[in-house]
Design a protein around this motif. Structure first.
Motif, short mmCIF file in Angstrom:
data_model
loop_
_atom_site.label_atom_id
_atom_site.label_comp_id
_atom_site.label_asym_id
_atom_site.label_seq_id
_atom_site.Cartn_x
_atom_site.Cartn_y
_atom_site.Cartn_z
N ALA A 136 0.83 -1.20 0.00
CA ALA A 136 0.00 0.00 0.00
C ALA A 136 0.87 1.26 0.00
CB ALA A 136 -0.92 0.00 1.22
N ALA A 137 1.95 1.23 0.79
CA ALA A 137 2.85 2.38 0.82
C ALA A 137 3.56 2.57 -0.52
CB ALA A 137 3.87 2.19 1.95
N LEU A 138 4.00 1.46 -1.13
CA LEU A 138 4.69 1.55 -2.41
C LEU A 138 3.76 2.05 -3.51
CD1 LEU A 138 6.77 -1.76 -2.29
CD2 LEU A 138 7.63 0.57 -2.02
N VAL A 139 2.56 1.51 -3.57
CA VAL A 139 1.59 1.94 -4.60
C VAL A 139 1.17 3.37 -4.37
CG1 VAL A 139 -0.75 1.57 -5.45
CG2 VAL A 139 0.75 -0.38 -5.08
N PRO A 147 -4.99 11.97 -3.43
CA PRO A 147 -4.57 12.02 -2.03
C PRO A 147 -5.68 12.52 -1.11
CG PRO A 147 -3.72 13.91 -3.20
CD PRO A 147 -4.43 13.07 -4.23
N TYR A 148 -5.52 12.19 0.15
CA TYR A 148 -6.35 12.76 1.19
C TYR A 148 -5.52 12.86 2.46
CZ TYR A 148 -7.06 7.93 2.84
OH TYR A 148 -6.88 6.65 3.28
N VAL A 149 -5.90 13.74 3.34
CA VAL A 149 -5.14 13.97 4.58
C VAL A 149 -6.05 13.67 5.75
CG1 VAL A 149 -3.88 15.64 5.98
CG2 VAL A 149 -3.70 15.72 3.48
N LEU A 150 -5.56 12.84 6.68
CA LEU A 150 -6.32 12.50 7.87
C LEU A 150 -5.39 12.59 9.07
CD1 LEU A 150 -9.09 11.48 8.88
CD2 LEU A 150 -8.19 9.15 8.68
N TRP A 151 -5.76 13.47 10.02
CA TRP A 151 -4.97 13.67 11.24
C TRP A 151 -3.53 14.04 10.92
CZ3 TRP A 151 -7.01 8.74 14.15
CH2 TRP A 151 -8.34 8.95 14.48
N GLY A 152 -3.36 14.84 9.88
CA GLY A 152 -2.03 15.30 9.51
C GLY A 152 -1.22 14.31 8.70
N SER A 153 -1.77 13.13 8.43
CA SER A 153 -1.06 12.11 7.66
C SER A 153 -1.61 12.08 6.23
CB SER A 153 -1.23 10.74 8.32
OG SER A 153 -0.56 9.75 7.58
N ARG A 154 -0.72 12.20 5.25
CA ARG A 154 -1.12 12.22 3.86
C ARG A 154 -1.17 10.80 3.30
NH1 ARG A 154 -1.07 15.92 -0.45
NH2 ARG A 154 -0.62 15.01 -2.48
N LYS A 155 -2.30 10.43 2.75
CA LYS A 155 -2.49 9.11 2.16
C LYS A 155 -3.13 9.27 0.80
CE LYS A 155 -3.22 7.10 6.78
NZ LYS A 155 -1.98 6.31 6.85
N SER A 156 -3.33 8.15 0.10
CA SER A 156 -4.00 8.19 -1.20
C SER A 156 -5.01 7.06 -1.27
CB SER A 156 -2.98 8.06 -2.34
OG SER A 156 -2.47 6.74 -2.41
N TRP A 157 -6.04 7.28 -2.10
CA TRP A 157 -7.04 6.24 -2.26
C TRP A 157 -6.45 5.02 -2.96
CZ3 TRP A 157 -11.16 5.85 0.46
CH2 TRP A 157 -11.77 6.98 0.97
N GLU A 158 -5.48 5.23 -3.84
CA GLU A 158 -4.83 4.11 -4.50
C GLU A 158 -4.12 3.21 -3.48
OE1 GLU A 158 -5.30 7.33 -7.55
OE2 GLU A 158 -4.66 7.22 -5.44
N GLY A 159 -3.41 3.84 -2.55
CA GLY A 159 -2.73 3.07 -1.52
C GLY A 159 -3.71 2.37 -0.58
N PRO A 190 -13.27 -10.19 2.42
CA PRO A 190 -13.50 -8.75 2.19
C PRO A 190 -13.70 -7.96 3.47
CG PRO A 190 -14.84 -10.09 0.70
CD PRO A 190 -14.26 -11.02 1.72
N VAL A 191 -14.36 -8.56 4.46
CA VAL A 191 -14.56 -7.85 5.73
C VAL A 191 -13.22 -7.57 6.40
CG1 VAL A 191 -15.52 -8.04 8.06
CG2 VAL A 191 -16.89 -8.73 6.09
N VAL A 192 -12.34 -8.57 6.44
CA VAL A 192 -11.02 -8.38 7.03
C VAL A 192 -10.22 -7.36 6.22
CG1 VAL A 192 -8.81 -9.50 7.55
CG2 VAL A 192 -10.95 -10.68 8.07
N GLY A 193 -10.33 -7.43 4.89
CA GLY A 193 -9.61 -6.47 4.05
C GLY A 193 -10.03 -5.03 4.30
N LEU A 194 -11.34 -4.80 4.38
CA LEU A 194 -11.84 -3.44 4.65
C LEU A 194 -11.46 -2.98 6.05
CD1 LEU A 194 -15.36 -3.66 2.97
CD2 LEU A 194 -13.37 -2.37 2.16
N ALA A 195 -11.51 -3.91 7.02
CA ALA A 195 -11.11 -3.55 8.38
C ALA A 195 -9.64 -3.17 8.45
CB ALA A 195 -11.41 -4.71 9.33
N ALA A 196 -8.80 -3.93 7.74
CA ALA A 196 -7.37 -3.61 7.72
C ALA A 196 -7.13 -2.24 7.10
CB ALA A 196 -6.61 -4.68 6.94
N MET A 197 -7.86 -1.93 6.03
CA MET A 197 -7.73 -0.61 5.40
C MET A 197 -8.14 0.49 6.39
SD MET A 197 -9.67 0.94 2.04
CE MET A 197 -11.21 1.22 2.94
#
Length: 228
Positions: A136-139, A147-159, A190-197
């Protein structure tokens, strides 16, 4: 009477674990010192590589106490390295993340809880942290265009979507190998995958290396108890 020696396969398993960790540290230090953008690459080598030690432990039937002891020992070394530059490639002085410490701590907790009676859930939690979080970090870094920012941390929907997808695949694979094929896997994975995300998205300063493996393993355990 002489004290009997430990069983050979345990000695061999312990040697393989220490050898694997040593080679990862050596590779990360070489990359850190001699490659362009080496710091980030070195951390990914350790992040993705270190989790596979759980497969060596499972293959060699490493006792619980050994697994917990090694994991706690590594977590102690990372704490020391935050203050002194023992391993600058993975936890340089002044970094604002406790990810490496949480990584080793989560492995110790999962082994203590699930080993050896139900190793699948320890393996699942650690491999989700290893593969899903790592990719996820590499992608996100390479292909993140939304991108989106949550609690000061920059992430992306692709990741984030990569996190969910790879977590789902890991869950399917581990549960299939452990329990055989069940239609319920199409619900559990899928439930575990969404929870991990969600856990990865809501964590900060490396806390995802604790919340993702523990949360994924616990949720998967509860779902299998209820649906199998």
């Amino acid at each position: 009477m002489a004290t009997p020696n430990p069983e050979p396969h345990l000695l061999w398993g312990g040697f393989l674990v220490l050898l694997w960790l040593g080679l990862l540290l050596l590779a990360s230090e070489l990359v850190y010192r001699f490659c362009q953008d080496g710091a980030e690459i070195a951390r990914k080598i350790v992040h993705i590589g270190a989790g596979h030690v759980i497969l060596i432990a499972w293959w060699q039937n490493i006792p619980t106490v050994w697994g917990v002891a090694v994991s706690l020992g590594v977590s102690l070394l990372t704490l020391i390295s935050y203050r002194y530059p023992l391993f600058p490639s993975i936890s340089g002085v002044g970094r604002k993340s406790w990810g490496t410490f949480f990584y080793a701590l989560s492995m110790a907790i999962l082994i203590a809880v699930y080993w050896p009676q139900q190793p699948a859930f320890a393996i699942l939690g650690i491999l989700i942290m290893t593969w899903a979080d790592g990719f996820a970090a590499l992608v996100g870094k390479r292909f993140g265009r939304h991108p989106y920012v949550l609690w000061g941390s920059r992430k992306s929907w692709e990741g984030s979507l990569t996190m969910a997808g790879v977590s789902c695949i890991v869950t399917l694979f581990v549960l299939w190998l452990t329990f055989g094929w069940h239609q319920q896997l199409w619900i559990i994975a899928p439930v575990v995958g969404l929870a991990a995300m969600a856990l990865e998205t809501l964590s900060w300063r490396g806390l995802d290396n604790l919340t993702v493996p523990l949360g994924s393993a616990t949720l998967c355990f509860l779902l299998t108890q209820g649906l199998f």
